[in-house]
Each structure stands twice: as C-alpha cells, then as structure tokens.
Write a protein that holds these residues in place. Structure first.
Motif, PDB file in Angstrom:
ATOM      1  N   UNK A   1       0.817  -1.220   0.000  1.00 41.87           N
ATOM      2  CA  UNK A   1       0.000   0.000   0.000  1.00 41.87           C
ATOM      3  C   UNK A   1       0.847   1.265   0.000  1.00 41.87           C
ATOM      4  N   UNK A   2       2.178   1.116  -0.116  1.00 37.50           N
ATOM      5  CA  UNK A   2       3.072   2.264  -0.031  1.00 37.50           C
ATOM      6  C   UNK A   2       3.339   2.943  -1.365  1.00 37.50           C
ATOM      7  N   UNK A   3       2.872   2.349  -2.469  1.00 37.03           N
ATOM      8  CA  UNK A   3       3.142   2.928  -3.787  1.00 37.03           C
ATOM      9  C   UNK A   3       1.898   2.829  -4.658  1.00 37.03           C
ATOM     10  N   UNK A   4       1.747   3.806  -5.533  1.00 36.90           N
ATOM     11  CA  UNK A   4       0.625   3.774  -6.472  1.00 36.90           C
ATOM     12  C   UNK A   4       0.909   2.720  -7.547  1.00 36.90           C
ATOM     13  N   UNK A   5      -0.106   2.293  -8.272  1.00 36.33           N
ATOM     14  CA  UNK A   5       0.128   1.343  -9.373  1.00 36.33           C
ATOM     15  C   UNK A   5       1.125   1.875 -10.407  1.00 36.33           C
ATOM     16  N   UNK A   6       1.106   3.178 -10.656  1.00 37.89           N
ATOM     17  CA  UNK A   6       2.049   3.771 -11.599  1.00 37.89           C
ATOM     18  C   UNK A   6       3.479   3.659 -11.096  1.00 37.89           C
ATOM     19  N   UNK A   7       3.677   3.897  -9.804  1.00 39.60           N
ATOM     20  CA  UNK A   7       5.008   3.764  -9.219  1.00 39.60           C
ATOM     21  C   UNK A   7       5.489   2.309  -9.304  1.00 39.60           C
ATOM     22  N   UNK A   8       4.594   1.378  -9.044  1.00 38.46           N
ATOM     23  CA  UNK A   8       4.959  -0.038  -9.109  1.00 38.46           C
ATOM     24  C   UNK A   8       5.384  -0.427 -10.524  1.00 38.46           C
ATOM     25  N   UNK A   9       4.631   0.033 -11.525  1.00 39.18           N
ATOM     26  CA  UNK A   9       4.992  -0.274 -12.919  1.00 39.18           C
ATOM     27  C   UNK A   9       6.336   0.349 -13.294  1.00 39.18           C
ATOM     28  N   UNK A  10       6.582   1.584 -12.858  1.00 36.93           N
ATOM     29  CA  UNK A  10       7.846   2.258 -13.156  1.00 36.93           C
ATOM     30  C   UNK A  10       9.022   1.525 -12.501  1.00 36.93           C
ATOM     31  N   UNK A  11       8.826   1.070 -11.282  1.00 40.45           N
ATOM     32  CA  UNK A  11       9.885   0.335 -10.583  1.00 40.45           C
ATOM     33  C   UNK A  11      10.153  -1.009 -11.258  1.00 40.45           C
ATOM     34  N   UNK A  12       9.097  -1.705 -11.695  1.00 39.37           N
ATOM     35  CA  UNK A  12       9.271  -2.972 -12.427  1.00 39.37           C
ATOM     36  C   UNK A  12      10.077  -2.735 -13.696  1.00 39.37           C
ATOM     37  N   UNK A  13       9.747  -1.678 -14.417  1.00 41.65           N
ATOM     38  CA  UNK A  13      10.428  -1.363 -15.671  1.00 41.65           C
ATOM     39  C   UNK A  13      11.907  -1.054 -15.416  1.00 41.65           C
ATOM     40  N   UNK A  14      12.190  -0.279 -14.366  1.00 42.68           N
ATOM     41  CA  UNK A  14      13.570   0.085 -14.051  1.00 42.68           C
ATOM     42  C   UNK A  14      14.401  -1.141 -13.679  1.00 42.68           C
ATOM     43  N   UNK A  15      13.857  -2.002 -12.838  1.00 44.78           N
ATOM     44  CA  UNK A  15      14.588  -3.210 -12.428  1.00 44.78           C
ATOM     45  C   UNK A  15      14.769  -4.148 -13.627  1.00 44.78           C
ATOM     46  N   UNK A  16      13.777  -4.220 -14.491  1.00 43.24           N
ATOM     47  CA  UNK A  16      13.862  -5.071 -15.673  1.00 43.24           C
ATOM     48  C   UNK A  16      14.943  -4.632 -16.652  1.00 43.24           C
ATOM     49  N   UNK A  17      15.345  -3.363 -16.603  1.00 46.00           N
ATOM     50  CA  UNK A  17      16.363  -2.848 -17.502  1.00 46.00           C
ATOM     51  C   UNK A  17      17.787  -3.046 -16.989  1.00 46.00           C
ATOM     52  N   UNK A  18      17.923  -3.602 -15.792  1.00 46.00           N
ATOM     53  CA  UNK A  18      19.256  -3.830 -15.236  1.00 46.00           C
ATOM     54  C   UNK A  18      20.021  -4.771 -16.155  1.00 46.00           C
ATOM     55  N   UNK A  19      21.258  -4.380 -16.465  1.00 47.87           N
ATOM     56  CA  UNK A  19      22.056  -5.217 -17.356  1.00 47.87           C
ATOM     57  C   UNK A  19      22.488  -6.495 -16.634  1.00 47.87           C
ATOM     58  N   UNK A  20      23.195  -7.323 -17.329  1.00 48.93           N
ATOM     59  CA  UNK A  20      23.596  -8.627 -16.810  1.00 48.93           C
ATOM     60  C   UNK A  20      24.325  -8.490 -15.475  1.00 48.93           C
TER      61      UNK A  20
END
Length: 67
Positions: free
Chosen positions: A25-44
């Motif tokens: 409950x600490x983040x909005x759905x938009x924040x959660x999606x942005x965080x998922x996208x950022x972590x997904x872009x981490x290189x090898x």
C-alpha cells in the motif's frame, strides 16, 4: 512519495527475470509499474553460486520515490 517492493530472480546466466511488484500500500500502481520497468532494464549481473556452480536466486528490493 512512496516505496514499491519489487521481486525478481537473477538466473544462472546473470539475467534479471520474473520482475514483479509485490502488493503493498506504499506505492501507487504507476510507481509499481515504473519500478518494475527500471529493475527489468538492469544489465547482466553476476549470478549467485552454490558449490561453485551458478544458481538462480530471488531478491526483493525497495524502490523509493520522492516527488
């Protein structure tokens, strides 16, 4: 402001997979999606090892937002 918890796995090859926001409950759905996208872009990354062999390992990290 908020903090999204992101769960992901680093596989045997060092690739970040299974990235998803942990329901909180600490983040909005938009924040959660942005965080998922950022972590997904981490290189090898360097995979964990057990007995000298690379293994999958699961992490949960917080991603903080300040507006």
């Amino acid at each position: 402001q908020g903090r999204a918890l992101i769960s992901f796995v680093i596989d045997e090859n060092g690739k970040t997979v299974d990235v998803k926001a942990v329901d909180n409950k600490s983040a909005t759905p938009e924040m959660q999606r942005a965080a998922e996208k950022a972590v997904g872009k981490v290189s090898k990354l360097i995979p964990a090892k057990q007995g000298g062999k690379p293994v999958r390992i699961k992490y949960v990290i917080p991603v903080s937002f300040r507006l």
